[in-house]
Structures are given as structure tokens and as C-alpha cells.
Design a protein around this motif. Structure first.
Motif, PDB file in Angstrom:
ATOM      1  N   ARG A  16     -38.712  26.970 -48.013  1.00 39.72           N
ATOM      2  CA  ARG A  16     -40.001  27.072 -47.318  1.00 39.72           C
ATOM      3  C   ARG A  16     -40.577  25.695 -47.002  1.00 39.72           C
ATOM      4  NH1 ARG A  16     -40.307  31.485 -50.915  1.00 39.72           N
ATOM      5  NH2 ARG A  16     -41.319  30.216 -52.525  1.00 39.72           N
ATOM      6  N   ALA A  17     -40.385  24.746 -47.913  1.00 40.03           N
ATOM      7  CA  ALA A  17     -40.863  23.384 -47.649  1.00 40.03           C
ATOM      8  C   ALA A  17     -40.105  22.771 -46.473  1.00 40.03           C
ATOM      9  CB  ALA A  17     -40.697  22.522 -48.900  1.00 40.03           C
ATOM     10  N   TRP A  18     -38.802  22.970 -46.426  1.00 39.88           N
ATOM     11  CA  TRP A  18     -37.993  22.457 -45.314  1.00 39.88           C
ATOM     12  C   TRP A  18     -38.441  23.078 -43.992  1.00 39.88           C
ATOM     13  CZ3 TRP A  18     -34.312  18.920 -44.015  1.00 39.88           C
ATOM     14  CH2 TRP A  18     -33.585  19.149 -42.846  1.00 39.88           C
ATOM     15  N   GLU A  19     -38.678  24.377 -43.992  1.00 33.32           N
ATOM     16  CA  GLU A  19     -39.095  25.059 -42.765  1.00 33.32           C
ATOM     17  C   GLU A  19     -40.456  24.576 -42.293  1.00 33.32           C
ATOM     18  OE1 GLU A  19     -38.899  29.086 -43.956  1.00 33.32           O
ATOM     19  OE2 GLU A  19     -36.697  29.226 -43.792  1.00 33.32           O
ATOM     20  N   ARG A  20     -41.374  24.318 -43.230  1.00 33.93           N
ATOM     21  CA  ARG A  20     -42.697  23.811 -42.832  1.00 33.93           C
ATOM     22  C   ARG A  20     -42.591  22.422 -42.206  1.00 33.93           C
ATOM     23  NH1 ARG A  20     -44.348  26.012 -47.817  1.00 33.93           N
ATOM     24  NH2 ARG A  20     -44.192  23.934 -48.763  1.00 33.93           N
ATOM     25  N   ALA A  59     -25.579  17.459 -28.902  1.00 28.92           N
ATOM     26  CA  ALA A  59     -26.388  16.891 -29.985  1.00 28.92           C
ATOM     27  C   ALA A  59     -27.411  17.907 -30.481  1.00 28.92           C
ATOM     28  CB  ALA A  59     -27.076  15.620 -29.503  1.00 28.92           C
ATOM     29  N   LEU A  60     -28.025  18.642 -29.554  1.00 27.67           N
ATOM     30  CA  LEU A  60     -28.986  19.670 -29.951  1.00 27.67           C
ATOM     31  C   LEU A  60     -28.303  20.790 -30.728  1.00 27.67           C
ATOM     32  CD1 LEU A  60     -31.097  19.875 -26.674  1.00 27.67           C
ATOM     33  CD2 LEU A  60     -31.856  18.978 -28.885  1.00 27.67           C
ATOM     34  N   TRP A  61     -27.078  21.121 -30.339  1.00 25.92           N
ATOM     35  CA  TRP A  61     -26.324  22.138 -31.073  1.00 25.92           C
ATOM     36  C   TRP A  61     -26.074  21.686 -32.504  1.00 25.92           C
ATOM     37  CZ3 TRP A  61     -21.261  22.012 -33.108  1.00 25.92           C
ATOM     38  CH2 TRP A  61     -20.793  23.251 -33.583  1.00 25.92           C
ATOM     39  N   VAL A  62     -25.719  20.405 -32.671  1.00 19.33           N
ATOM     40  CA  VAL A  62     -25.497  19.863 -34.017  1.00 19.33           C
ATOM     41  C   VAL A  62     -26.785  19.927 -34.839  1.00 19.33           C
ATOM     42  CG1 VAL A  62     -24.942  17.764 -35.309  1.00 19.33           C
ATOM     43  CG2 VAL A  62     -23.599  18.381 -33.298  1.00 19.33           C
ATOM     44  N   VAL A  63     -27.918  19.657 -34.201  1.00 24.06           N
ATOM     45  CA  VAL A  63     -29.204  19.703 -34.900  1.00 24.06           C
ATOM     46  C   VAL A  63     -29.464  21.104 -35.462  1.00 24.06           C
ATOM     47  CG1 VAL A  63     -31.699  19.658 -34.519  1.00 24.06           C
ATOM     48  CG2 VAL A  63     -30.282  17.782 -33.692  1.00 24.06           C
ATOM     49  N   PHE A  64     -29.210  22.135 -34.673  1.00 25.45           N
ATOM     50  CA  PHE A  64     -29.451  23.501 -35.140  1.00 25.45           C
ATOM     51  C   PHE A  64     -28.440  23.911 -36.198  1.00 25.45           C
ATOM     52  CE2 PHE A  64     -32.028  23.631 -31.337  1.00 25.45           C
ATOM     53  CZ  PHE A  64     -33.068  24.469 -31.700  1.00 25.45           C
ATOM     54  N   VAL A  65     -27.213  23.421 -36.091  1.00 28.28           N
ATOM     55  CA  VAL A  65     -26.209  23.706 -37.123  1.00 28.28           C
ATOM     56  C   VAL A  65     -26.636  23.079 -38.451  1.00 28.28           C
ATOM     57  CG1 VAL A  65     -23.836  23.282 -37.855  1.00 28.28           C
ATOM     58  CG2 VAL A  65     -24.306  23.978 -35.511  1.00 28.28           C
ATOM     59  N   VAL A  66     -27.093  21.831 -38.397  1.00 22.27           N
ATOM     60  CA  VAL A  66     -27.543  21.142 -39.608  1.00 22.27           C
ATOM     61  C   VAL A  66     -28.727  21.872 -40.230  1.00 22.27           C
ATOM     62  CG1 VAL A  66     -28.600  19.024 -40.474  1.00 22.27           C
ATOM     63  CG2 VAL A  66     -26.642  18.901 -38.919  1.00 22.27           C
ATOM     64  N   LEU A  73     -27.957  25.815 -48.040  1.00 24.77           N
ATOM     65  CA  LEU A  73     -27.701  25.112 -49.295  1.00 24.77           C
ATOM     66  C   LEU A  73     -28.935  25.093 -50.190  1.00 24.77           C
ATOM     67  CD1 LEU A  73     -25.563  22.107 -47.988  1.00 24.77           C
ATOM     68  CD2 LEU A  73     -24.761  24.143 -49.203  1.00 24.77           C
ATOM     69  N   LEU A  74     -30.113  24.947 -49.594  1.00 23.99           N
ATOM     70  CA  LEU A  74     -31.340  24.920 -50.388  1.00 23.99           C
ATOM     71  C   LEU A  74     -31.634  26.268 -51.041  1.00 23.99           C
ATOM     72  CD1 LEU A  74     -33.757  22.822 -48.122  1.00 23.99           C
ATOM     73  CD2 LEU A  74     -32.614  22.100 -50.220  1.00 23.99           C
ATOM     74  N   ALA A  75     -31.060  27.335 -50.489  1.00 28.75           N
ATOM     75  CA  ALA A  75     -31.273  28.656 -51.088  1.00 28.75           C
ATOM     76  C   ALA A  75     -30.608  28.776 -52.458  1.00 28.75           C
ATOM     77  CB  ALA A  75     -30.758  29.749 -50.161  1.00 28.75           C
ATOM     78  N   GLU A  78     -29.018  32.029 -54.366  1.00 31.04           N
ATOM     79  CA  GLU A  78     -29.385  33.162 -53.515  1.00 31.04           C
ATOM     80  C   GLU A  78     -28.950  32.945 -52.068  1.00 31.04           C
ATOM     81  OE1 GLU A  78     -30.650  35.913 -54.596  1.00 31.04           O
ATOM     82  OE2 GLU A  78     -30.962  35.251 -56.667  1.00 31.04           O
ATOM     83  N   ARG A  79     -28.014  32.007 -51.866  1.00 32.39           N
ATOM     84  CA  ARG A  79     -27.671  31.658 -50.485  1.00 32.39           C
ATOM     85  C   ARG A  79     -27.060  32.818 -49.722  1.00 32.39           C
ATOM     86  NH1 ARG A  79     -24.003  28.255 -53.336  1.00 32.39           N
ATOM     87  NH2 ARG A  79     -25.453  26.556 -52.886  1.00 32.39           N
ATOM     88  N   TRP A  80     -26.305  33.705 -50.363  1.00 35.41           N
ATOM     89  CA  TRP A  80     -25.689  34.800 -49.625  1.00 35.41           C
ATOM     90  C   TRP A  80     -26.719  35.857 -49.251  1.00 35.41           C
ATOM     91  CZ3 TRP A  80     -21.837  32.726 -47.750  1.00 35.41           C
ATOM     92  CH2 TRP A  80     -20.987  31.914 -48.486  1.00 35.41           C
ATOM     93  N   ARG A  81     -27.684  36.075 -50.140  1.00 36.87           N
ATOM     94  CA  ARG A  81     -28.774  36.981 -49.764  1.00 36.87           C
ATOM     95  C   ARG A  81     -29.597  36.370 -48.638  1.00 36.87           C
ATOM     96  NH1 ARG A  81     -33.405  39.278 -53.803  1.00 36.87           N
ATOM     97  NH2 ARG A  81     -33.816  37.057 -54.035  1.00 36.87           N
TER      98      ARG A  81
END
Length: 256
Positions: A16-20, A59-66, A73-75, A78-81
């Protein structure tokens, strides 16, 4: 939300912190993608200009992949859920045309219709419906123009022709003055027809719901209640301290 800060979608405090923090940078990246893609197709770029736009798109595609991989990884455990509940995020990575949908989510954060829960829900549906329809028309127009422009016997050779054809197709009017001649163009036309039926139906339903509310204004007993309205009403009726209203089942003490 479960213990440890993990919600029912597999997110936690770190995701959630990353998304904010990254919400608006990635929203701007989605806008840049539209601009670059439009310039590439409408301008029919060649040479160094095409290489530059293709590099920017990659480059934009790489940004969204990252972004997707970091949140996965931050999950943690619970990453699979998290992955199961964020399939659309994966689709955005796989299908570049879906990236501008982030702009629609940003638009729903503008608090305009917040007087009631029903208005807020309808506003969100209307934004997603109209916005998705316009994005679908524009994306398909660009894609059809790209595959049709230099095909033998093609009549969709300008961006105006492509947009006109897309509007006629998505609304099921179909004048027939412009038609794709390549199999790629016809496949895109089928996708536009299917998407148009769904989106136009959602827009009409949302608008009908708004009209019904306007008609019943002043007759509150006839207005439909949302689940949130019912939940708030039940919470207001529920006593603050149930123990205070529950009679003591033990018999009164005898007094000598």
C-alpha cells in the motif's frame, strides 16, 4: 483486514505504501504512453523518429513490468494470493492498450458526486463506462489505421476515417462507407463490436439509474437503497453497548 496488516486481496502495509508513492508517477506514465502511441501511428513515423517512439514505448513497458514485480515481491508470503486478486494488473503488463485505464481510476478519485453512496457509485460507473468506451475507440482506431493504411484496396487511410469508422462500429450503426480489408483489421473490428455492446449497455444502465433517482426525488420512500445505506442504518439502530441492554438472567439476591 487480517492480522499483520494483510488485507483480503493479499496486500500489506508495504504494498500500500508503494502504491501511494507511485500512483501519480505511473498515472502520468500511462498518459505519456497514449501520447507516444498516438504520435507514432498518426504521424506514420519512419526512421529515427520511429526508433525514438518505439524506444519510449518499450521503456514505459519496462516501467509497468517493474511496478508489477515490485508489488508482487512486497506482498511477501501472500504474493500468490495478491497475484490472484490483481489479474488486471497483470493484463496491463501483457496488453499495452490497457495501460491508459489507470487514467480512469485517477478520474474516479475526483470527489464530485459524493452526496449519497448511490451517486458516488453511479459517477464511478459513468466515468469508467464513458472513459473506457473512448479509450477503446481511440485504441482500435489507431490499431486499424496502422494495419490498414498501406494495405492494397484499403479505404481507412487517415486518422479521421479510422475514428469515424470506430464510432459507427461501436454504436452498431455501421454505415459501411469505411470497412477494414485486412484480417487484422477485421479481427480488431470484432473486438470493438464486443466491447462496444458491453460498454454502451453499462452507460445506458447507469444513466437510466440516474434518471430514476431524479424522477423519484422528493419521494424518498421510493428511492432504492444501496448496501452501504442499509449497513449505516443498521449500525445506527444497533445499541452502543449490548451488555447494557441485556437483562441479567441471575435471580435477585434474597434480603433477610
Amino acid at each position: 483486514m487480517e492480522a499483520g496488516g494483510t488485507d483480503d486481496r493479499g496486500g500489506n502495509a508495504r504494498t500500500r505504501a508503494w502504491e501511494r508513492v507511485m500512483y501519480w508517477p505511473f498515472t502520468i506514465a500511462a498518459l505519456i504512453f497514449i501520447v507516444v502511441r498516438t504520435a507514432q501511428v498518426v504521424g506514420d513515423l519512419d526512421g529515427i523518429a520511429r526508433v525514438m517512439t518505439a524506444t519510449a514505448t518499450a521503456a514505459l513497458w519496462v516501467v509497468f513490468v517493474v511496478d508489477y514485480l515490485v508489488r508482487l515481491l512486497l506482498a511477501g508470503r501472500e504474493r500468490w494470493r495478491w497475484a490472484r486478486h490483481h489479474l488486471f494488473d497483470l493484463a496491463v503488463v501483457v496488453f499495452p492498450a490497457l495501460r491508459p485505464v489507470r487514467l480512469l481510476h485517477a478520474a474516479t478519485r475526483i470527489r464530485i458526486f459524493t452526496r449519497t453512496a448511490g451517486n458516488s457509485l453511479r459517477a464511478r460507473l459513468l466515468i469508467y463506462g464513458v472513459g473506457a468506451a473512448l479509450l477503446l475507440i481511440w485504441d482500435i482506431s489507431l490499431a486499424v489505421l496502422e494495419v490498414e493504411r498501406h494495405a492494397p484496396g484499403a479505404n481507412i487511410t487517415r486518422v479521421g476515417d479510422a475514428v469515424w469508422w470506430a464510432f459507427c462500429t461501436v454504436t452498431t450503426v455501421g454505415y459501411g462507407d469505411y470497412t477494414p480489408v485486412t484480417w487484422q483489421g477485421r479481427f480488431l473490428a470484432v473486438l470493438l463490436m464486443i466491447g462496444g455492446v458491453v460498454l454502451v449497455g453499462m452507460i445506458v444502465a447507469t444513466f437510466s439509474s440516474w434518471v430514476m433517482e431524479r424522477v423519484t426525488r422528493g419521494h424518498e420512500d421510493q428511492q432504492p437503497a444501496t448496501k452501504a445505506d442499509i449497513t449505516r442504518a443498521l449500525a445506527a439502530l444497533r445499541p452502543a453497548d449490548p451488555a447494557a441492554t441485556t437483562p441479567d438472567p441471575s435471580p435477585p439476591a434474597r434480603q433477610d
